[in-house]
Design a protein around this motif. Structure first.
Motif, short mmCIF file in Angstrom:
data_model
loop_
_atom_site.label_atom_id
_atom_site.label_comp_id
_atom_site.label_asym_id
_atom_site.label_seq_id
_atom_site.Cartn_x
_atom_site.Cartn_y
_atom_site.Cartn_z
N SER A 212 0.75 -1.38 -0.15
CA SER A 212 0.05 -0.33 0.05
C SER A 212 0.97 0.95 -0.10
O SER A 212 2.37 1.66 0.53
CB SER A 212 -0.85 -0.26 1.46
OG SER A 212 -0.42 0.17 2.39
N GLN A 213 -0.22 2.28 -0.34
CA GLN A 213 1.07 4.13 -0.15
C GLN A 213 1.96 3.74 1.54
O GLN A 213 2.63 4.02 1.51
CB GLN A 213 -0.12 5.07 -0.39
CG GLN A 213 0.96 6.14 -0.46
CD GLN A 213 -0.25 7.52 -0.35
OE1 GLN A 213 -0.64 7.49 0.39
NE2 GLN A 213 0.46 8.12 -1.69
N LYS A 214 0.82 3.35 2.33
CA LYS A 214 1.25 3.96 3.42
C LYS A 214 2.55 2.80 3.80
O LYS A 214 3.76 3.25 4.17
CB LYS A 214 0.01 3.46 4.82
CG LYS A 214 0.44 3.40 6.21
CD LYS A 214 -0.43 2.95 6.83
CE LYS A 214 -0.13 3.29 8.99
NZ LYS A 214 -1.18 2.75 9.33
N GLU A 215 2.44 2.08 2.96
CA GLU A 215 3.41 0.57 3.39
C GLU A 215 5.01 0.91 2.91
O GLU A 215 6.25 0.93 3.04
CB GLU A 215 3.22 -0.84 3.11
CG GLU A 215 2.06 -1.51 4.17
CD GLU A 215 1.78 -2.80 3.21
OE1 GLU A 215 0.98 -3.04 4.46
OE2 GLU A 215 1.21 -3.45 1.93
N LYS B 227 4.63 4.53 -5.70
CA LYS B 227 3.30 3.69 -4.76
C LYS B 227 3.91 5.22 -3.51
O LYS B 227 2.16 4.66 -2.72
CB LYS B 227 3.49 2.90 -4.96
CG LYS B 227 3.06 1.77 -5.67
CD LYS B 227 2.82 0.31 -5.09
CE LYS B 227 1.49 0.44 -4.69
NZ LYS B 227 1.68 -1.27 -4.40
#
Length: 386
Positions: free
Chosen positions: A194-197, A281
């Protein structure tokens, strides 16, 4: 069908450090080969020896340079050796190089139809190409070779329909110009995480990431983005600006220090593969503030779109090939850091709009796969071969 492609620089693989037209040439040749065409690529080697690579339908002939200048090489052998082969079509990728001359020469000597992909007018004076040698080569290309090639070409491919009227050359050849865009390998961007990861992995957690991708030379406008940062930070403090690409990195690092924004800026250098995708990302906004109309169809616009990023670009007509105002991006005044800063802060403050534009960007390029681009190119070949 047997097709010869002549290109100044052809990468060994997709991980090689290569930009623009060379990367586009690599992908179209690979896609055509995957579709069953026999593709031979003729190029000048970066090494000191001739070499030949046989990848099934894709065969690469590399000729050692007799003379080397910067990243360009001149080879006598590339002018003659291809004449030992027979091809149905010759496809030249424009630029100031001996490969272009060799492709033109082959077409004349063998009386084979010539297709030209016009990647731009190749005007020198930016980046690495300055001085007497580059100036002389540019003069020869502009006043002699380019017109000979375009006069002989059966079909001229422009990656952007908007570039045709901008070009110093293409206007008088409109009757044989077709627009075939560059493409994207979607599977490269469909990776887990994900973007957060990705932000956490890259040490960007909690930041709004503004991403620039391209060679760090004036043409691409990295200095415009750097000069926009102080104003943007007055509105939003939690911003990080990532410059991904090679070029004159130290020059722009020094500029970031002069502007007192070095703590808000990260220069990654040239990167490829998973790390490159991770930065895309992790990003929230993509920015390309190019300052000259020499741009034709930057592949990074497709990469940003595949990554579902809203795009902020300078108001060059050629960027309209991908960017639609208020749909998937924002146009800003060229060479205007205030306009750029305002666009960045406007999007950062409107997250719903930023997300909607990013989604639109991804949807807008669904027909830009390299396979579809290769299929369209095959139609050009077939029409000439009938």
């Amino acid at each position: 069908m047997k097709v010869a492609h002549f290109v100044s620089n052809f990468p060994k693989n997709s991980d090689s450090e290569v930009y623009g037209k060379s990367l586009a040439a690599y992908n179209i040749c690979l896609s055509l080969a995957n579709r069953g065409q026999e593709i031979h690529v003729f190029t000048v080697s970066n090494g000191k020896e001739d070499s030949f690579e046989d990848h099934g339908n894709l065969k690469v002939h590399r000729y050692k340079p007799n003379i080397k200048y910067k990243s360009e090489g001149f080879s006598y052998k590339i002018l003659n050796d291809p004449l030992n082969y027979d091809f149905d079509i010759v496809h030249v990728h424009s630029g100031i190089s001996v490969a272009v001359l060799a492709g033109y020469r082959y077409s004349v000597k063998k009386n084979v139809p010539l297709v030209v992909t016009w990647h731009g007018d190749s005007i020198r004076g930016y980046g690495r190409y300055k001085g007497v040698i580059a100036g002389s080569a540019s003069f020869f290309y502009k006043h002699i070779l380019a017109k000979k090639i375009l006069n002989r070409a059966k079909v001229i491919i422009s990656p952007s329909e908007y570039y045709i009227d901008v070009s110093q050359f293409l206007g008088e050849y409109k009757d044989k110009v077709v627009s075939i865009p560059n493409g994207i390998n979607f599977e490269e961007f469909d990776v887990p995480g994900s973007q957060k990861e990705c932000k956490e992995k890259l040490g960007l957690a909690g930041k709004k990431v503004i991403l620039f991708v391209g060679s760090l030379y004036p043409l691409k406008g990295p200095h415009i983005l750097l000069k926009a940062i102080p104003q943007a930070l007055e509105e939003e403090q939690d911003l990080t600006f990532v410059f991904m690409g090679g070029g004159n990195i130290e020059e722009y690092k020094n500029l970031s220090k002069e502007l007192n924004v070095e703590k808000k800026v990260r220069f990654t250098g040239y990167i490829q593969g998973e790390l490159k995708i991770a930065y895309y990302k992790a990003a929230d906004i993509f920015v390309l503030p190019s300052i000259e109309a020499f741009e034709v169809f930057p592949l990074v616009l497709l990469e940003a779109s595949a990554s579902a990023l809203p795009m902020i670009v300078s108001d060059l007509d050629t960027f309209k090939c991908i960017v639609k105002e208020s749909y998937n991006g924002i146009f800003t005044k060229i060479r205007d850091e205030e306009s750029l800063a305002n666009a960045i802060t406007y999007l950062v403050k409107n997250e719903d709009l930023m997300e909607k534009m990013g989604s639109n960007a991804r949807k807008g390029i669904k027909n830009f796969s390299w396979d579809k681009i290769a299929e369209t190119t095959e139609t050009v070949y077939n029409n000439l071969h009938e």
